[in-house]
Design a protein around this motif. Structure first.
Motif, short mmCIF file in Angstrom:
data_model
loop_
_atom_site.label_atom_id
_atom_site.label_comp_id
_atom_site.label_asym_id
_atom_site.label_seq_id
_atom_site.Cartn_x
_atom_site.Cartn_y
_atom_site.Cartn_z
N GLU A 89 0.83 -1.20 0.00
CA GLU A 89 0.00 0.00 0.00
C GLU A 89 0.88 1.26 0.00
OE1 GLU A 89 -3.19 -0.13 2.81
OE2 GLU A 89 -3.89 1.87 2.26
N LEU A 137 2.52 1.58 -3.49
CA LEU A 137 1.60 2.08 -4.51
C LEU A 137 1.29 3.56 -4.29
CD1 LEU A 137 -0.91 -0.91 -4.84
CD2 LEU A 137 0.87 -0.26 -6.46
N ALA A 138 1.16 3.95 -3.03
CA ALA A 138 0.88 5.36 -2.73
C ALA A 138 2.03 6.23 -3.22
CB ALA A 138 0.69 5.55 -1.22
N HIS A 177 2.00 6.26 -7.03
CA HIS A 177 0.83 6.98 -7.55
C HIS A 177 1.03 8.50 -7.53
CE1 HIS A 177 -3.83 7.17 -7.73
NE2 HIS A 177 -3.32 7.12 -8.94
N TYR A 219 -5.77 3.21 -5.35
CA TYR A 219 -4.48 3.49 -5.99
C TYR A 219 -4.48 3.25 -7.49
CZ TYR A 219 -3.15 3.63 -1.16
OH TYR A 219 -3.10 3.96 0.16
#
Ligand SMILES: [Mg+2]
Length: 214
Positions: free
Chosen positions: A97, A100-101, A104, A132
């Motif tokens: 997570e 991906l953050a 992104h 995401y």
């Protein structure tokens, strides 16, 4: 210039080994009784091998259970059973997570995943990763599976990018890597560093390494 990243889901983002193992545990604990935990584990470990990372027909697993362990399971449609049960166990790789953050913030992100639309979207939601991805393309919805070019082209279209503006990240050579290569999309292979291959494909062992190489 790279503006987007297309990801495979199972075994790239989602810890498929883990949720597949848990699904097989559910299967055995529903339909079988083992007096010896080593016998139960032996069957589980064989199931993991026969699963072939999900790249082979599911009935092979039921056939082998019957042939090797004399365990005929009363399941008429194992594909359906699998699709109804596996996604419930979905869990993402540790730290994905945050990775991906971070990605992104710099790139548009899409998922290109083979499987039924319901099960694959359910996996993304259960992994709490829906926010995401700017696009999710499932083979079930599209009607074509990776390595078919439409999967990659559709994801680019939904991101508003050209195929020369994205890279692909996935773990399965015959689908993820081959399909990207055919469209000239640079692919990064999620695979052990010592896995043999005659071609020089850039590889990482986890999505986290993308943060260092992009
Ligand atoms: Mg995969």
């Amino acid at each position: 210039m790279i503006k987007g990243i297309l990801f495979d889901f199972d075994d790239t983002i989602g810890n498929r080994c883990l949720y597949t193992y848990q699904t097989f545990e559910e299967l055995l604990d529903t339909y079988c009784t083992f007096a010896d935990p080593y016998q139960r584990e032996t069957v589980l470990q064989d199931l993991m091998l026969w699963d072939m990372k999900g790249n082979y027909r599911k009935n092979f697993i039921l056939e082998n259970l019957k042939k090797k362990y004399h365990l005929p399971l009363p399941i008429a449609d194992f594909n359906e059973w699998w699709n109804n049960h596996q996604s419930k166990h979905t869990i993402a790789f540790d730290g994905i997570e945050e990775d991906l953050a971070a990605l992104h913030q710099k790139y548009k992100l899409a998922l290109c995943t083979n499987g039924t639309n319901e099960a694959q979207r359910d996996k993304v939601q259960r992994a709490h990763l829906g926010d995401y991805f700017d696009a999710i393309v499932t083979s079930g919805e599209l009607g074509h599976k990776k390595p078919a070019p439409d999967v990659y082209v559709e994801a680019c279209k939904q991101l508003g990018l050209e195929t020369n503006e994205v890279i692909f990240v996935g773990d399965t050579f015959s689908t993820d890597i081959l399909g990207a290569h055919r469209l000239g999309i640079p692919a990064i292979w999620v695979i052990r560093k010592d896995w043999p291959c005659s071609l020089d494909i850039p590889r990482i062992e986890s999505v986290h390494e993308l943060l260092d190489i992009l």
